[in-house]
Design an enzyme around this catalytic site. Sequence first.
Site, PDB file in Angstrom:
ATOM      1  N   ASP A 186      15.820  32.615  21.056  1.00  0.00           N
ATOM      2  CA  ASP A 186      17.005  31.788  20.720  1.00  0.00           C
ATOM      3  C   ASP A 186      17.053  30.491  21.488  1.00  0.00           C
ATOM      4  OD1 ASP A 186      20.303  32.828  19.866  1.00  0.00           O
ATOM      5  OD2 ASP A 186      19.561  30.788  20.252  1.00  0.00           O
ATOM      6  N   ASP A 244      17.284  27.195  15.167  1.00  0.00           N
ATOM      7  CA  ASP A 244      17.047  27.407  16.696  1.00  0.00           C
ATOM      8  C   ASP A 244      16.772  28.875  16.868  1.00  0.00           C
ATOM      9  OD1 ASP A 244      19.498  28.371  15.960  1.00  0.00           O
ATOM     10  OD2 ASP A 244      20.612  27.457  17.524  1.00  0.00           O
ATOM     11  N   GLU A 245      16.394  29.718  15.881  1.00  0.00           N
ATOM     12  CA  GLU A 245      16.002  31.200  15.992  1.00  0.00           C
ATOM     13  C   GLU A 245      14.783  31.555  15.505  1.00  0.00           C
ATOM     14  OE1 GLU A 245      19.386  33.837  15.395  1.00  0.00           O
ATOM     15  OE2 GLU A 245      20.650  32.044  15.433  1.00  0.00           O
TER      16      GLU A 245
END
Length: 345
Positions: free
Chosen positions: A10, A108-109
């Site tokens: 993350d 974003d992961e």
Amino acid sequence: MSREWILHVDLDQFIAAVEILRNPELRGKPVVVGGSGDPAQPRTVAATATYEAREHGVHSGMPLRTALRRCPEAVFLPSDPPAYEAASERVMAVLREFPVRVEVWGWDEAFVGAATDDPEALAAELQQAVRARTELSCSVGIGDNKHQAKLASAFAKPAGIYRLTGDNWAEVMNDRPTDALWGIGARISKRLAALGLHTVAQLAAADPADLAGHFGPTNGPWYRYLALGKGEAEVVTTPWVARGHSRETTFPHDLTDRAEITRHVTELAERVARDAVAEGRQVIRVSVKVRFAPFLTRTRQSKLPAPTTDAGALSAAAVSVLGRFDLDRPVRLLGVAVDYTMPDT
DNA sequence: TCTGGGGTCCTAGGACCC
DNA sequence: TCTGGGGTCCTAGGACCC
């Protein structure tokens, strides 16, 4: 002896971090990103806020005008999705260089599946590689499944590593409120509390049939599984096939003119048609969303007689669906969504 | 705090058919 | 005939997530 682990990577403060990378002078300052970046614009909210801005009570989802009031010295930036997309792809490329399976989960992961006897060492290597190659910081959660790994990465923030598995699940999670689980939000948590189920431990001990009666045959028992720390454990590396696509607009000021409303719906439908063509997908259903002032949202939809990507056909269908609304109140949002035909079905 | 935009999945109810 | 039950499709809405 190596076994399978799920890691959740993350990126920390991703959008703000990308903006600071582009403009290092922003480092250490309160920065708010959202909309066109004009804090005077009504009905625009923050996509993200740096820690310096959060200290003034600013948070994502907050109207920019409120953020400006709380933190007048903040720097307001427009949202720049293509820049975030590009940065995201650089990060995912770094992850894919490792002997692991990578499932991208938004900008974003990512979930990473790996066989190793030292998941913490792998997590640290991933972090170092991402930082060295992209100058971005990430947190890594380690779990037996995606649910555990996802929660673990939040405990690892910022820039840390945390392991949450069946071994420490009860110890870490049992006393937390049910909305600490990934998939239970404020609404369900409140309904669970009304049934006397306040904590993860209480939900884990609840009767599945009872839960099914209250929340449906799939959701009810599933909430209990979440409370037991279970979850999906398969990392899927094949690209996601989108179910549908949509475009919507909140207007700075309400619309009341029927012709203007129709014109906007037509434009939205044409945009969606262009998107479908660009993605090479066929449309089988058209939905129109109308949000009336102050905030009443209604949708109408229609299945098409045959799959299409024709802009004229899609706008005609959208305008026809729009005709089923009572447009007797001011309109603050219009949206057009489509469902795609799915391959192999 | 007057509340974005883009997604996914589930549920419930009505229509329709056998 | 006034009335059953199951299956499937479609629609509208709700909840969640990033």
